[in-house]
Design a protein around this motif. Structure first.
Motif, PDB file in Angstrom:
ATOM      1  N   PRO A 123     -48.071  25.371 -29.854  1.00 63.64           N
ATOM      2  CA  PRO A 123     -48.498  25.223 -30.672  1.00 63.64           C
ATOM      3  C   PRO A 123     -46.563  25.489 -31.614  1.00 63.64           C
ATOM      4  N   LEU A 124     -46.556  23.933 -32.526  1.00 63.79           N
ATOM      5  CA  LEU A 124     -45.508  24.531 -33.292  1.00 63.79           C
ATOM      6  C   LEU A 124     -45.266  23.646 -34.191  1.00 63.79           C
ATOM      7  N   LYS A 125     -46.074  24.145 -34.794  1.00 63.83           N
ATOM      8  CA  LYS A 125     -46.520  23.977 -37.025  1.00 63.83           C
ATOM      9  C   LYS A 125     -44.860  24.345 -37.148  1.00 63.83           C
ATOM     10  N   GLU A 126     -44.609  25.869 -36.518  1.00 65.94           N
ATOM     11  CA  GLU A 126     -44.168  26.355 -37.178  1.00 65.94           C
ATOM     12  C   GLU A 126     -43.539  27.775 -36.262  1.00 65.94           C
TER      13      GLU A 126
ATOM     14  N   GLY B 266     -51.528  27.898 -34.038  1.00 65.10           N
ATOM     15  CA  GLY B 266     -51.834  29.133 -32.663  1.00 65.10           C
ATOM     16  C   GLY B 266     -53.829  28.578 -32.619  1.00 65.10           C
ATOM     17  N   ALA B 267     -54.286  29.208 -33.988  1.00 65.58           N
ATOM     18  CA  ALA B 267     -56.076  28.701 -33.462  1.00 65.58           C
ATOM     19  C   ALA B 267     -55.781  27.456 -32.554  1.00 65.58           C
ATOM     20  N   ASP B 268     -55.352  26.495 -33.872  1.00 67.74           N
ATOM     21  CA  ASP B 268     -56.185  25.496 -33.705  1.00 67.74           C
ATOM     22  C   ASP B 268     -56.303  24.998 -31.404  1.00 67.74           C
TER      23      ASP B 268
ATOM     24  N   MET C 219     -52.062  27.585 -20.138  1.00 67.60           N
ATOM     25  CA  MET C 219     -51.412  29.102 -20.980  1.00 67.60           C
ATOM     26  C   MET C 219     -51.314  28.761 -22.489  1.00 67.60           C
ATOM     27  N   VAL C 220     -51.414  29.504 -22.910  1.00 71.98           N
ATOM     28  CA  VAL C 220     -51.141  29.152 -24.620  1.00 71.98           C
ATOM     29  C   VAL C 220     -49.906  30.326 -25.011  1.00 71.98           C
ATOM     30  N   PRO C 221     -48.765  29.552 -25.458  1.00 72.95           N
ATOM     31  CA  PRO C 221     -48.109  30.721 -25.089  1.00 72.95           C
ATOM     32  C   PRO C 221     -48.495  31.474 -27.124  1.00 72.95           C
ATOM     33  N   LEU C 222     -48.851  33.023 -27.533  1.00 72.56           N
ATOM     34  CA  LEU C 222     -49.435  33.301 -28.878  1.00 72.56           C
ATOM     35  C   LEU C 222     -49.286  34.560 -29.305  1.00 72.56           C
TER      36      LEU C 222
END
Length: 444
Positions: A210-213, A272-274, A286-289
């Motif tokens: 998730p790369l919004k930021e 991240g939550a999305d 996998m999700v890096p959070l």
């Protein structure tokens, strides 16, 4: 020396001294706290001091814990009353900027260390160095103090921090046959890339970024490969450079998205939550959070969903950058010693454990971090506490001009690079050449 906690002696005051005040915060009647106030301002409301504490707690358990601790303080110290003020993470910087300019800032300020530099250098925050109690000094590691230290002075007490981890679908990992890493034996970045490739099957991607930021993600994780981006010269001047060590992590993310296609491109604009609905549905293995996302997974995951927490990959070290949550005191606060007494109370080890549990984060203090409640296997708390020794203040957060560089250059530049719109040389040219011109305005 920059990044070290200076040993500055406190000037005694008439009546009870500073050290006595901080001890009295826990043990003596509240009258002891009113033996004078910083700046000579008279106590308000017939002898009672009132301090406004702005908290950014937002999760229900965390808000409840903060309010309960404020109530506990007020019950013990009726002559130094603390008023709880609810703030908001998305708006705190602009809100503080406006309140400082208008002379209406809260006395005790909850923020993050990467938001403090301009306020510290601008004279809006009090130098806490001579006010810090010895207990707090000793309990928080020196490298954590560096997060709230600017030009050798402490402007923020770091108390909670959040490592970035890999939240993973345990069933998919088991079926793939990949080695499960742990804190002692994490994946290397190459092993992580290989594992993501093996986990990419059919409609399932190995990883979702998730790369919004994107800036904090790449800069903080690049610390593991020796990347710093912001390099400080002996005279204090900061220069932006993208050396080979700085390029490893962003290049890997780019290649997962655009070359081997083990990462989903649909998550590029997500927070991240999305990503959690897709994670629950098995679209991403996998999700890096951040570590605190465990709470949402624990509360929202469908029945029978198996998940686990894996440490972030390592490079030459396991280090990663963090921006701890901090507590500061406004420079204009007329009762700085009383404000520090409240901070000392709030950050007692037992209270810090309650704050950490409420936010699903890690404390910076050694005694709180050692509490058995934070070292259980449930929800992989033990995985997080095992990473605490590798957390370091992000090099960028002490740099004046970093917010402008991040918002105007790095965020759009990295987003365009990760989407495949520009190549690596174009990206680094913008971030380095234009970025150093931005910093130059702040370093004249």
């Amino acid at each position: 020396m920059r990044g070290q906690l200076p040993a500055v002696a406190a000037a005694p005051r008439p009546g009870i001294g500073r050290r006595g005040l901080l001890t009295a915060a826990a043990a003596l009647p509240a009258a002891a706290l009113t033996a004078g106030c910083s700046g000579g301002a008279p106590p308000a409301r017939g002898g009672r001091i009132t301090l406004r504490f702005q908290s950014l707690a937002w999760q229900q358990d965390s808000v409840r814990t903060n309010k309960k601790l404020v109530a506990d303080w007020n019950a013990r110290h009726p002559d130094v009353r603390v008023e709880y003020v609810q703030g908001s993470w998305p708006t705190v910087h602009d809100q503080l900027l406006t309140s400082f300019e208008g002379g209406e800032a809260p006395d005790i300020i909850h923020d993050a260390s990467d938001d403090l530099a301009d306020f510290a250098y601008g004279g809006d925050l009090a130098d806490l160095t001579p006010l810090l109690p010895d207990r707090l000094r000793r309990d928080i590691p020196r490298h954590s103090w560096a997060a709230g230290t600017f030009d050798g002075r402490v402007y923020g007490v770091p108390f909670l921090q959040e490592p970035r981890v890999l939240l993973a679908n345990r069933a998919l990992l088991r079926r793939s046959g990949v080695r499960l890493p742990d804190a002692r034996h994490p994946w290397t970045w190459d092993e992580f890339a290989a594992a993501a490739g093996r986990l990419t099957r059919g409609d399932t991607y190995g990883v979702a970024w998730p790369l919004k930021e994107p800036v904090s993600v790449t800069l903080n994780l690049a610390l593991s490969t020796g990347g710093r981006v912001f390099h400080r010269h002996p005279g204090g001047k900061v220069e932006i450079r993208f050396d080979a060590t700085d390029r490893v992590v962003p290049r890997l993310i780019h290649d997962q998205l655009n070359v081997d296609c083990s990462a989903s491109r649909s998550t590029l604009g997500m927070g991240g939550a999305d990503t959690l609905p897709g994670f629950f549905a098995g679209r991403y293995a996998m999700v890096p959070l951040g570590f605190s996302f465990r709470q949402q997974i624990a509360q929202q995951a469908p029945g029978g969903f198996e998940w686990t927490v894996l440490p972030a990959p390592r490079g030459s070290t396991t280090d990663q950058g963090v921006s701890p949550q901090t507590l500061s005191v406004a420079e204009r606060c007329p009762h700085k010693e009383e404000a520090m007494a409240f901070i000392d109370f709030l950050l007692r080890p037992s209270n810090t454990v309650r704050l950490a549990l409420g936010d699903w984060l890690l404390p910076t203090g050694r005694k709180a971090l050692a509490d058995p409640a934070l070292r259980v296997s449930r929800h992989d708390w033990a995985t997080g506490t095992a990473l605490a020794g590798s957390l370091r203040p992000a090099p960028a957060q002490s740099v004046r001009g970093y917010p402008e560089w991040k918002d105007k250059l790095a965020t759009p530049g990295l987003q365009e690079y990760f989407s495949g719109g520009i190549d690596e040389d174009t990206l680094w040219g913008r971030l380095v050449d234009d970025g150093n011109r931005v910093l130059a305005r702040y370093q004249r």
